[in-house]
Design a protein around this motif. Structure first.
Motif, mmCIF file in Angstrom:
data_model
loop_
_atom_site.group_PDB
_atom_site.id
_atom_site.type_symbol
_atom_site.label_atom_id
_atom_site.label_comp_id
_atom_site.label_asym_id
_atom_site.label_seq_id
_atom_site.Cartn_x
_atom_site.Cartn_y
_atom_site.Cartn_z
ATOM 1 N N ALA A 29 36.775 -54.252 -1.706
ATOM 2 C CA ALA A 29 37.986 -55.018 -1.996
ATOM 3 C C ALA A 29 38.083 -55.201 -3.499
ATOM 4 C CB ALA A 29 37.942 -56.374 -1.303
ATOM 5 N N ALA A 30 39.280 -55.526 -3.975
ATOM 6 C CA ALA A 30 39.476 -55.756 -5.401
ATOM 7 C C ALA A 30 38.659 -56.965 -5.853
ATOM 8 C CB ALA A 30 40.963 -55.983 -5.684
ATOM 9 N N ASN A 31 38.183 -56.909 -7.098
ATOM 10 C CA ASN A 31 37.470 -58.019 -7.727
ATOM 11 C C ASN A 31 36.127 -58.342 -7.062
ATOM 12 O OD1 ASN A 31 39.646 -58.708 -9.646
ATOM 13 N ND2 ASN A 31 40.762 -59.271 -7.788
ATOM 14 N N GLU A 32 35.554 -57.398 -6.330
ATOM 15 C CA GLU A 32 34.248 -57.638 -5.708
ATOM 16 C C GLU A 32 33.164 -57.607 -6.787
ATOM 17 O OE1 GLU A 32 31.288 -55.715 -2.319
ATOM 18 O OE2 GLU A 32 33.371 -55.052 -2.467
ATOM 19 N N PRO A 33 32.395 -58.691 -6.930
ATOM 20 C CA PRO A 33 31.407 -58.776 -8.023
ATOM 21 C C PRO A 33 30.409 -57.620 -7.987
ATOM 22 C CG PRO A 33 31.694 -60.918 -6.970
ATOM 23 C CD PRO A 33 32.419 -59.918 -6.117
ATOM 24 N N GLY A 34 30.133 -57.077 -9.167
ATOM 25 C CA GLY A 34 29.092 -56.071 -9.315
ATOM 26 C C GLY A 34 29.317 -54.764 -8.597
ATOM 27 N N SER A 35 30.566 -54.461 -8.233
ATOM 28 C CA SER A 35 30.851 -53.243 -7.476
ATOM 29 C C SER A 35 31.673 -52.266 -8.312
ATOM 30 C CB SER A 35 31.621 -53.589 -6.202
ATOM 31 O OG SER A 35 32.911 -54.081 -6.528
ATOM 32 N N VAL A 36 31.796 -51.046 -7.816
ATOM 33 C CA VAL A 36 32.552 -50.004 -8.511
ATOM 34 C C VAL A 36 33.673 -49.479 -7.630
ATOM 35 C CG1 VAL A 36 32.461 -47.677 -9.491
ATOM 36 C CG2 VAL A 36 30.619 -49.265 -9.932
#
Length: 268
Positions: A49-56
């Motif tokens: 999902a958008a704005n997921e911490p620490g993800s690409v």
């Protein structure tokens, strides 16, 4: 007002992805938008999902010649639509890793989109990575110039991966941008293999006992020292940009509200 930090360079092989990884180490909760023909930041979890911490989130670039010809050029015009839409969804400090041969095109689009992004409460900053060769310096200067009217802050990381960067040329290219340096590291082949397997994120998780089983006590200790020094050097080089990214951006003053006073007004 969330901030977005773009990491760019038109020339390949100058350490741009290394700088992005250093920023991700410094700001571990920052989501990353990766705009590349090949997904390189594979050590990070894929965003669901958008704005997921620490993800690409990986955005495949570029539009193929066949797609452009078949669409009469429309494919090229629309190839950044998903990226621009994602930028408008940003709600937290975010990193954007822009692939070689794509940076100039995207920054050209952002010249037109930046005012609307700022109106939506999103501030853009730019990190340009340069190396010793003239082409990388020239491309870096062009990118910095392209962003001068809309970037809230501009940074240059001079990477000595291909030798020392000429100070006079660097000063001319950087202008008023904040400049930091990343010294050259001569890593042994086995150490490079370990770095390639886990990247910067894996360095802090390395276990000496595990390395000893693969090498020896002496080599394991040397590898840990070299990789730790490299990781810290990268993080030091990106420190000014990382601090800007997480710093609370000023909220544009509304009519009748003094600039700089809007936060106090919200807290009143």
């Amino acid at each position: 007002m969330p901030r977005v930090l773009l990491v760019a360079q038109e020339t390949g092989g100058v350490g741009k992805s290394t700088v992005t990884r250093g920023l991700a180490e410094a700001v571990p909760d920052a989501p990353i938008l990766e705009i590349e023909s090949v997904h390189r930041l594979t050590e990070f979890k894929a965003a669901t999902a958008a704005n997921e911490p620490g993800s690409v989130q990986h955005f495949l670039m570029r539009a193929s010649r066949e797609a452009i010809d078949a669409s009469g050029g429309k494919a090229a015009r629309a190839e950044f639509d998903d990226v621009i839409n994602a930028l408008f969804e940003v709600a937290t400090p975010t990193l954007v890793d822009i692939g070689a041969n794509t940076s100039a095109s995207l920054l050209g689009v952002l010249t037109h989109e930046a005012p609307a992004l700022r109106e939506a409460g999103i501030e853009l900053g730019l990190v340009v990575v340069v190396a010793a060769e003239a082409g990388a310096l020239a491309d870096g200067g062009a990118l910095l110039h392209a962003a001068k009217d809309w970037a809230g802050a501009r940074f240059v990381v001079a990477n000595a991966v291909r030798g020392a960067v000429d100070p006079a040329l660097l000063k001319r290219v950087a202008g008023d941008a904040v400049v930091t340096h990343l010294r050259q590291f001569e890593l042994e082949d086995r150490t490079r293999e370990v770095l390639a397997a886990g990247q910067l994120r894996g360095v802090s998780r390395l276990d000496r006992a595990g390395l000893v089983k693969q090498t020896s006590q002496a080599q394991a200790g040397r590898m840990l020292r070299d990789l730790t020094a490299f990781r810290l050097a990268v993080m030091e080089a990106v420190k000014p940009a990382a601090l800007w990214l997480v710093e609370e951006a000023p909220v544009p003053a509304r009519a009748g509200t003094p600039a700089g006073g809007s936060k106090r007004a919200r807290n009143a």
